[in-house]
Design an enzyme around this catalytic site. Structure first.
Site, mmCIF file in Angstrom:
data_model
loop_
_atom_site.group_PDB
_atom_site.id
_atom_site.type_symbol
_atom_site.label_atom_id
_atom_site.label_comp_id
_atom_site.label_asym_id
_atom_site.label_seq_id
_atom_site.Cartn_x
_atom_site.Cartn_y
_atom_site.Cartn_z
ATOM 1 N N SER A 100 0.729 -1.135 0.045
ATOM 2 C CA SER A 100 0.078 -0.111 0.026
ATOM 3 C C SER A 100 0.800 1.266 0.054
ATOM 4 O O SER A 100 1.731 1.435 0.920
ATOM 5 C CB SER A 100 -0.741 0.042 1.151
ATOM 6 N N THR A 105 -4.929 2.332 3.391
ATOM 7 C CA THR A 105 -6.077 2.010 2.575
ATOM 8 C C THR A 105 -6.969 0.734 3.271
ATOM 9 O O THR A 105 -6.462 -0.195 3.866
ATOM 10 C CB THR A 105 -5.576 1.278 1.144
ATOM 11 N N ARG A 152 -0.123 5.273 -8.169
ATOM 12 C CA ARG A 152 0.208 4.561 -9.390
ATOM 13 C C ARG A 152 1.308 4.790 -10.057
ATOM 14 O O ARG A 152 2.121 4.182 -10.786
ATOM 15 C CB ARG A 152 -0.999 4.838 -10.577
ATOM 16 N N GLU A 237 -7.625 6.562 -14.316
ATOM 17 C CA GLU A 237 -7.079 7.619 -13.413
ATOM 18 C C GLU A 237 -6.212 8.607 -14.043
ATOM 19 O O GLU A 237 -6.354 9.999 -13.665
ATOM 20 C CB GLU A 237 -6.242 6.870 -12.383
ATOM 21 N N HIS A 253 -14.510 -16.176 -25.932
ATOM 22 C CA HIS A 253 -15.583 -17.079 -25.516
ATOM 23 C C HIS A 253 -16.876 -16.413 -24.934
ATOM 24 O O HIS A 253 -17.729 -17.086 -24.274
ATOM 25 C CB HIS A 253 -15.131 -18.001 -24.481
ATOM 26 N N LYS A 347 -13.210 7.889 -0.321
ATOM 27 C CA LYS A 347 -12.438 7.321 0.706
ATOM 28 C C LYS A 347 -12.711 8.432 1.896
ATOM 29 O O LYS A 347 -13.037 7.699 2.879
ATOM 30 C CB LYS A 347 -10.960 7.377 0.491
HETATM 31 C C1 F6R Z 1 -3.446 5.226 -7.588
HETATM 32 C C2 F6R Z 1 -4.514 5.651 -6.738
HETATM 33 C C3 F6R Z 1 -5.141 4.423 -6.337
HETATM 34 C C4 F6R Z 1 -4.629 3.785 -5.034
HETATM 35 C C5 F6R Z 1 -5.703 3.073 -4.194
HETATM 36 C C6 F6R Z 1 -5.124 2.344 -2.958
HETATM 37 O O1 F6R Z 1 -2.693 6.467 -7.984
HETATM 38 O O2 F6R Z 1 -4.558 6.675 -6.378
HETATM 39 O O3 F6R Z 1 -5.545 3.325 -7.401
HETATM 40 O O4 F6R Z 1 -3.464 3.220 -5.200
HETATM 41 O O5 F6R Z 1 -6.694 3.800 -3.862
HETATM 42 O O6 F6R Z 1 -4.332 3.305 -2.239
HETATM 43 P P1 F6R Z 1 -2.869 2.772 -1.864
HETATM 44 O O7 F6R Z 1 -2.286 2.861 -3.091
HETATM 45 O O8 F6R Z 1 -2.513 4.012 -1.077
HETATM 46 O O9 F6R Z 1 -2.879 1.625 -0.796
#
Ligand code: F6R
Length: 366
Positions: A100, A105, A152, A237, A253, A347
């Site tokens: 993460s 997250t 990302r 994104e 398929h 979030k």
């Molecule tokens: C990529 C992005 C999201 C996070 C995802 C998980 O730039 O913003 O795809 O990767 O919400 O959060 P992290 O990566 O902090 O665990």
């Protein structure tokens, strides 16, 4: 046609405020730094029965790249977990690689809690957050990677350590050599697709122009499964466009029937086929037939010819081209590639249900 915006440095600067393009341009450097950092990894577990990578979005895709890369190299099954909990089979002989970028997250924290309770072997890769706070306190091994960038864009820092864990446990050979080739190839690919390369000599700019206002559909096969998935995530994104990915031969398929009566809807999509000089004959035929079928339905068709020798070099260089394309497409669409305001809104709004705080509370009790 007007000069595309990505050939105008001043306009790029004004639009790409988060400087996403610089992460693409510096791919080789970032992978190189990640490889240096990953040398610090000390992982002294016995051979696991299975490996689960826990991570979401930009932090989960590294798990898929690992799974696809290792498929022909290791005896140990690898799964990517994007749930709140581990599958039933996970236990003491499972290695859970927790990935993460933020370390905050909720799905990943919840899975980490589950892994602790089931006494799995655990290794964390993160820039900090509640995850590393807890791992430090409980002496769970971890690698702290640089933060402060969009998750990302942290792919090199999140993926290379997973690869190194596998190699250090003696579960897959060749990662270092393949990485060396990948870094070299990335130098070339980033140069070839850089902003200063004009559109006519720049594959990513041309592909972005060709996609235009349509929704990209990305088709991969074999280890390009995760690469196609990454393209889709980056189109979502960075470019802020709906996108989907599919994989051969499964798409033969079901997916192909979906185009049969698509009518005007077919004109809303651009299909990108990931092609490889060494694609197996059976896959080659399927791609050729599928292209014809889609063309007949009015779908725009584009091909991306991959480069490199080793699987890792092919995968990472193709990921890099997808990253560039998604950023150029964002610029063409007049959007800043970096902010993901909908994810942030979600979030923030989810916090009201208290689940994440509950998980953090449970972790604090351990
Ligand atoms: C990529 C992005 C999201 C996070 C995802 C998980 O730039 O913003 O795809 O990767 O919400 O959060 P992290 O990566 O902090 O665990």
């Amino acid at each position: 046609m007007n000069r595309p915006i990505f050939d105008e440095p001043e306009k790029i600067k004004a639009l790409d405020r988060g400087n996403m393009l610089s992460f693409c341009v510096n791919s080789a450097k970032l992978y190189g730094e990640a490889a240096q950092l990953a040398k610090k990894i000390q992982i002294n577990y016995p051979e696991p029965d299975n490996i689960i990578v826990a991570g979401m979005g930009g932090s989960g895709i590294g798990g898929d790249l690992l799974k696809d890369w290792a498929r022909t190299k290791t005896d140990v099954p690898i799964e990517v977990n994007r749930e709140y909990h581990l599958p039933k089979y996970a236990g003491k002989k499972t290695l859970v690689l927790v990935s993460s970028a933020s370390g905050d997250t909720e799905e990943t924290l919840s899975t980490y809690l589950d892994a602790l309770r089931r006494k799995c072997m655990i290794y964390c890769v993160s820039s900090g957050g509640a995850l590393l706070e807890n791992a430090e306190r409980l002496n769970v091994p971890y690698l702290r990677v640089p933060g402060g960038m969009p998750p990302r864009a942290s792919l090199p820092y999140l993926f290379v350590p997973l690869l190194v864990c596998l190699e250090k446990l003696g579960l897959a050979k060749g990662a270092q050599d393949e990485l060396t080739e990948a870094l070299k190839l990335l130098e070339k690919v980033t140069g070839d697709n850089a902003p200063q390369k004009s559109t006519k000599d720049n594959f990513s700019k041309t592909l972005a122009l060709n996609i235009g206002q349509k929704a990209p559909v990305v088709y991969g096969y074999g280890f390009y499964r995760s690469v196609a998935m990454r393209f889709k995530q980056q189109f979502n994104e960075n470019s802020k466009v709906p996108s989907k990915w599919e994989v051969f031969s499964e798409l033969n398929h079901n997916e192909i029937v979906g185009w049969e009566r698509a009518g005007d809807l077919a004109k809303c999509f651009s299909a990108i086929f990931i092609r490889d000089a060494d694609e197996p004959m059976e896959i080659h035929s399927r791609i050729e037939i599928t292209k014809e079928l889609l063309e007949q339905e009015g779908v725009d068709i584009f091909e991306l010819q991959t480069q490199g020798n080793s699987p890792l070099a092919r995968m990472l260089s193709t990921v890099c081209i997808g990253d560039f394309t998604s950023v150029y497409l964002a610029l063409l669409r007049g959007v800043d590639p970096t902010p993901v305001k909908t994810i942030n809104y979600l979030k923030e709004t989810l916090k009201q249900n208290g689940f994440r705080e509950k998980v953090i509370g449970e972790l604090a009790k351990l």
